[in-house]
Motif scaffolding. Structure first.
Motif, mmCIF file in Angstrom:
data_model
loop_
_atom_site.group_PDB
_atom_site.id
_atom_site.type_symbol
_atom_site.label_atom_id
_atom_site.label_comp_id
_atom_site.label_asym_id
_atom_site.label_seq_id
_atom_site.Cartn_x
_atom_site.Cartn_y
_atom_site.Cartn_z
ATOM 1 N N LYS A 64 26.652 -28.678 13.572
ATOM 2 C CA LYS A 64 27.589 -29.788 13.388
ATOM 3 C C LYS A 64 29.031 -29.304 13.532
ATOM 4 N N VAL A 65 29.916 -30.250 13.770
ATOM 5 C CA VAL A 65 31.344 -29.969 13.863
ATOM 6 C C VAL A 65 31.899 -29.908 12.441
ATOM 7 N N VAL A 66 32.675 -28.869 12.181
ATOM 8 C CA VAL A 66 33.205 -28.632 10.843
ATOM 9 C C VAL A 66 34.726 -28.723 10.871
ATOM 10 N N ASN A 67 35.293 -29.429 9.908
ATOM 11 C CA ASN A 67 36.745 -29.477 9.699
ATOM 12 C C ASN A 67 37.039 -28.652 8.457
ATOM 13 N N CYS A 68 37.978 -27.720 8.554
ATOM 14 C CA CYS A 68 38.281 -26.920 7.370
ATOM 15 C C CYS A 68 39.780 -26.654 7.281
ATOM 16 N N LEU A 69 40.265 -26.634 6.064
ATOM 17 C CA LEU A 69 41.668 -26.338 5.799
ATOM 18 C C LEU A 69 41.839 -24.830 5.763
ATOM 19 N N LEU A 70 42.593 -24.308 6.716
ATOM 20 C CA LEU A 70 42.801 -22.863 6.801
ATOM 21 C C LEU A 70 43.870 -22.404 5.805
ATOM 22 N N SER A 71 45.001 -23.095 5.786
ATOM 23 C CA SER A 71 46.072 -22.754 4.850
ATOM 24 C C SER A 71 47.093 -23.885 4.799
ATOM 25 N N VAL A 72 47.983 -23.790 3.826
ATOM 26 C CA VAL A 72 49.057 -24.777 3.682
ATOM 27 C C VAL A 72 50.369 -24.000 3.497
ATOM 28 N N PRO A 73 50.901 -23.438 4.590
ATOM 29 C CA PRO A 73 52.125 -22.646 4.463
ATOM 30 C C PRO A 73 53.367 -23.515 4.306
ATOM 31 N N ASN A 74 54.370 -22.918 3.673
ATOM 32 C CA ASN A 74 55.662 -23.567 3.488
ATOM 33 C C ASN A 74 56.621 -23.026 4.546
ATOM 34 N N LEU A 75 57.303 -23.896 5.242
ATOM 35 C CA LEU A 75 58.259 -23.493 6.270
ATOM 36 C C LEU A 75 59.618 -23.240 5.632
ATOM 37 N N GLU A 76 60.131 -22.039 5.852
ATOM 38 C CA GLU A 76 61.488 -21.708 5.413
ATOM 39 C C GLU A 76 62.426 -21.999 6.585
ATOM 40 N N GLY A 77 63.529 -22.618 6.339
ATOM 41 C CA GLY A 77 64.470 -22.924 7.413
ATOM 42 C C GLY A 77 64.261 -24.324 7.948
ATOM 43 N N LYS A 78 64.879 -24.585 9.104
ATOM 44 C CA LYS A 78 64.838 -25.919 9.701
ATOM 45 C C LYS A 78 63.490 -26.205 10.350
ATOM 46 N N SER A 79 63.132 -27.474 10.383
ATOM 47 C CA SER A 79 61.865 -27.918 10.988
ATOM 48 C C SER A 79 62.045 -28.116 12.486
ATOM 49 N N THR A 80 62.276 -27.029 13.205
ATOM 50 C CA THR A 80 62.384 -27.096 14.658
ATOM 51 C C THR A 80 61.024 -26.761 15.258
ATOM 52 N N GLY A 81 60.837 -27.130 16.502
ATOM 53 C CA GLY A 81 59.575 -26.831 17.171
ATOM 54 C C GLY A 81 59.274 -25.345 17.189
ATOM 55 N N GLU A 82 60.303 -24.544 17.452
ATOM 56 C CA GLU A 82 60.117 -23.094 17.511
ATOM 57 C C GLU A 82 59.731 -22.524 16.145
ATOM 58 N N ASN A 83 60.399 -22.986 15.080
ATOM 59 C CA ASN A 83 60.085 -22.489 13.737
ATOM 60 C C ASN A 83 58.672 -22.880 13.300
ATOM 61 N N ILE A 84 58.284 -24.106 13.594
ATOM 62 C CA ILE A 84 56.946 -24.556 13.227
ATOM 63 C C ILE A 84 55.898 -23.789 14.036
ATOM 64 N N ALA A 85 56.155 -23.588 15.326
ATOM 65 C CA ALA A 85 55.224 -22.817 16.170
ATOM 66 C C ALA A 85 55.089 -21.392 15.665
ATOM 67 N N ASN A 86 56.206 -20.772 15.276
ATOM 68 C CA ASN A 86 56.163 -19.411 14.735
ATOM 69 C C ASN A 86 55.389 -19.362 13.423
ATOM 70 N N LEU A 87 55.547 -20.383 12.591
ATOM 71 C CA LEU A 87 54.790 -20.462 11.340
ATOM 72 C C LEU A 87 53.294 -20.543 11.626
ATOM 73 N N LEU A 88 52.932 -21.378 12.581
ATOM 74 C CA LEU A 88 51.528 -21.541 12.967
ATOM 75 C C LEU A 88 50.962 -20.231 13.518
#
Length: 149
Positions: A64-88
């Motif tokens: 079966k297909v499984v959905n799972c929560l890997l983590s819930v990180p907090n982003l430090e700094g501005k919510s820019t595409g680059e910062n979010i991508a780096n966090l991911l």
């Protein structure tokens, strides 16, 4: 039977943390050998910028297909595409997951900062993995329209 047992908050927290860690390690072992889809979207909390990372994969053992929560990180700094991508990217690396081999698709919200092909999260990740499939959330759009109506 459970009513006859009791434990304090500290013990209960320790038990839950240990169980969660064991489950996470098992999930990461499953994810290392297969292709998966990673999804994230930002929270609207004022004090913290949380980006829950969800992995969706086929568990052949369960068939079966499984959905799972890997983590819930907090982003430090501005919510820019680059910062979010780096966090991911850093969260996947922290868990020993190779985003180029394992992550075949990215599911994100429909805001430009997430789905934008130039400066959004999608654009930043596509620069490193051109074969990755980017998909927005159609249900998210429906929910927003419903909320406004």
């Amino acid at each position: 039977m459970a009513k006859t047992y009791s434990c304090g908050r500290t013990k209960r927290t320790a038990i839950i943390s240990k169980m969660a860690n064991d489950i996470k390690q098992c999930m990461i072992l499953n994810l290392k050998g297969i292709a998966d889809i990673v999804s994230t979207d930002g929270s609207k909390d004022v004090d913290m910028k949380l980006y829950p990372i969800v992995s969706i994969y086929l568990d052949e053992g369960l068939s079966k297909v499984v959905n799972c929560l890997l983590s819930v990180p907090n982003l430090e700094g501005k919510s820019t595409g680059e910062n979010i991508a780096n966090l991911l990217k850093s969260e996947l690396a922290l868990n020993g997951l190779d985003r180029k081999r394992n992550c075949v698709s990215l599911g994100v919200g429909n805001a430009n900062v997430m789905i934008g092909r130039k400066k959004g999260v999608a654009g930043c990740l596509l620069k490193q993995n051109i074969k990755m499939i980017i998909r927005g959330y159609p249900c998210h759009l429906i929910h927003l329209a419903d909320e406004k109506a």
